[in-house]
Design a protein around this motif. Sequence first.
Motif, mmCIF file in Angstrom:
data_model
loop_
_atom_site.group_PDB
_atom_site.id
_atom_site.type_symbol
_atom_site.label_atom_id
_atom_site.label_comp_id
_atom_site.label_asym_id
_atom_site.label_seq_id
_atom_site.Cartn_x
_atom_site.Cartn_y
_atom_site.Cartn_z
ATOM 1 N N LEU A 170 1.213 -1.183 -0.035
ATOM 2 C CA LEU A 170 -0.080 0.128 -0.135
ATOM 3 C C LEU A 170 0.799 1.087 -0.230
ATOM 4 O O LEU A 170 0.608 2.229 -0.763
ATOM 5 C CB LEU A 170 -0.819 0.032 1.047
ATOM 6 N N ALA A 171 2.030 1.361 1.072
ATOM 7 C CA ALA A 171 3.246 2.424 0.830
ATOM 8 C C ALA A 171 3.942 2.313 -0.737
ATOM 9 O O ALA A 171 3.386 4.066 -1.660
ATOM 10 C CB ALA A 171 4.073 2.064 1.650
ATOM 11 N N SER A 172 3.980 1.308 -1.443
ATOM 12 C CA SER A 172 4.586 2.215 -3.049
ATOM 13 C C SER A 172 2.635 2.159 -3.832
ATOM 14 O O SER A 172 3.218 3.161 -4.684
ATOM 15 C CB SER A 172 4.482 -0.242 -3.570
ATOM 16 N N LEU A 173 1.575 1.784 -3.834
ATOM 17 C CA LEU A 173 0.645 2.302 -4.344
ATOM 18 C C LEU A 173 0.557 3.550 -4.054
ATOM 19 O O LEU A 173 0.327 4.234 -4.921
ATOM 20 C CB LEU A 173 -0.328 1.688 -3.943
ATOM 21 N N GLY A 174 0.941 4.659 -2.923
ATOM 22 C CA GLY A 174 0.176 5.467 -2.509
ATOM 23 C C GLY A 174 1.574 6.022 -3.166
ATOM 24 O O GLY A 174 1.239 7.711 -3.650
ATOM 25 N N LEU A 175 2.821 5.784 -3.340
ATOM 26 C CA LEU A 175 3.628 6.212 -3.708
ATOM 27 C C LEU A 175 3.447 6.741 -5.677
ATOM 28 O O LEU A 175 3.603 7.987 -6.352
ATOM 29 C CB LEU A 175 5.450 5.303 -3.636
ATOM 30 N N GLY A 176 3.083 5.906 -5.908
ATOM 31 C CA GLY A 176 2.296 5.353 -6.963
ATOM 32 C C GLY A 176 1.577 6.593 -8.002
ATOM 33 O O GLY A 176 1.350 7.139 -9.241
ATOM 34 N N LEU A 177 1.067 6.726 -6.840
ATOM 35 C CA LEU A 177 -0.988 8.032 -7.030
ATOM 36 C C LEU A 177 0.241 9.505 -6.715
ATOM 37 O O LEU A 177 -0.455 10.129 -7.611
ATOM 38 C CB LEU A 177 -1.378 7.551 -5.540
ATOM 39 N N PHE A 178 0.993 9.305 -5.668
ATOM 40 C CA PHE A 178 1.271 10.372 -6.057
ATOM 41 C C PHE A 178 2.655 10.913 -6.840
ATOM 42 O O PHE A 178 2.325 11.978 -7.584
ATOM 43 C CB PHE A 178 3.002 10.648 -4.825
ATOM 44 N N VAL A 179 3.172 9.215 -7.861
ATOM 45 C CA VAL A 179 3.603 9.849 -9.700
ATOM 46 C C VAL A 179 2.636 10.640 -10.305
ATOM 47 O O VAL A 179 2.733 11.224 -11.530
ATOM 48 C CB VAL A 179 4.465 8.537 -9.501
ATOM 49 N N GLY A 180 1.672 9.744 -10.752
ATOM 50 C CA GLY A 180 0.684 9.972 -10.893
ATOM 51 C C GLY A 180 0.020 11.615 -10.897
ATOM 52 O O GLY A 180 -0.459 12.134 -12.159
ATOM 53 N N MET A 181 0.277 12.301 -10.347
ATOM 54 C CA MET A 181 -0.476 13.810 -9.990
ATOM 55 C C MET A 181 0.433 14.435 -9.711
ATOM 56 O O MET A 181 0.323 15.624 -10.419
ATOM 57 C CB MET A 181 -1.280 13.872 -8.440
#
Length: 511
Positions: A170-181
């Motif tokens: 989930l931490a990796s997922l959150g980092l990916g969402l940040f990159v996408g923004m």
Amino acid sequence: MDSLTALLEGFATAAQPVYLLYALFGVFIGTAVGVLPGIGPAMTVALLMPITYSLDATPAMIVFAGIYYGGMYGGSTTSILLNTPGESSSIVTALEGNRMAKLGRGAAALATAAIGSFVAGTVATVLLSFLAPAIVQLAVQLGPVDYVALMVVAFLTVGALLGSSPLRGLASLGLGLFVGMVGVDDSTAQQRFTFDNPALIDGIDVVLVAVGLFAVGEALYVAARLRRGPVQVMAVGKGKHWMSREDWRRSWKPWLRGTAIGFPIGTIPAGGADVSTFLSYAAERKLARGKAREEFGRGAIEGVAGPEAANNAAAAGVLVPLLTLGIPTTATAAMMLTAFQHYQIQPGPLLFANEGPLVWALIASLYIGNLMLLVLNLPLVGLWVRILRIPRPYLYAGILTFAGLGAYAVNLSTADLVVLAVVGVLGFLMRQYGYPVAPLVIASILGPMFEVQLRRSLQLSQNDLTTLVSTPFTVAVYASLLLIFLGTVWLRRRERAIQAAVHRTPEGAAL
């Protein structure tokens, strides 16, 4: 019959001589790179993706499909001859296949892996051909809240189920969402997380994220753990690349059982090929009788045939949610979604209607590529063995160079090389500390799409959050999410029990 007619038209396109050459190139280069130790299908696809960007959409997708399937095939050679699984789904193949190679039966192990992959890939592609249009008929009726539900399922399952720790996923997922923004907000036209850097105004290209994480990050991680001295590659045996009648008798049922296990697991975000290979191995071990039971853990051919079939069937199953819903459930599927988006093509319910000729040509090329891979893998084992002997420092230096050239070719910008280096170091650190990289890639791709659908849903309902569970489809999806988690807990426990049983065998310690 409509699907059959469309598939035949796809074969008419894919069977053109120039497209056959593209398919042959894709499967050859995919196998050649995928056979290298430590390089799984996701890294193979990420590394070679930029070479397709100079082509039109249809030949590019045919090449890409060949690279995808070739990378899946290539991993078995490394596992059997080098006892080095390129990814977790090849662990079982390494256990039994390498034992067979040490007993002088490496040829039979490679043959049953290749033929099993062909059988599973073909059967699974048939299922894909006729299952995908049926799903599309349902998917065209979906609204924004329904897509929000589907993406929530993709985020939570991929983030929580990949890797050893759900929290790290989930931490990796959150980092990916940040990159996408990163970039410009579509609604307000304001810059977000660009740090006043003009190079980030258009966002971070997903290709850079993929190549940085899978190619550069993996290369740095593997290079950091290189062992000294020459690599020991098991001999195959001169001119002997086939199986005996007894081997055929013991392999055909595991091929079919592996296909039946792998395809449905591949279509849902429940661990993909990793889980299906261990379940296939458990099924073959339980069903083994007499001599076959005694050989498990010491080189049973069923332990290669079943898991390899499950692995390739799951690879085809992954394409079902990708093509019909636009939802990638694995890292490799995320790479394929990126390739589609490069050509301004969005997989989903309208894909078959808007890009029907391309999609059916792609599916037809999977059949053709499977046959080509079978022809390549059996007689060219000696060539793959020579590739395995490439000195590791030269190999990974070449990967880093090729990754840099490919990343630069995307936008012809030196700033992209800086981003590539930063993402590559991030990928190395994530691998070093056990954070899965697949959720990051998938979130960076789906994040912007999720934001658009969520905002649209809330705008239509005047910010009423209950609208997110206001349709029968969303209720069914969230209920399915709960079932997926419960089922995956059972699958993971079952997988751990199988792994424990494998390591308790006298020869299991070889892994």
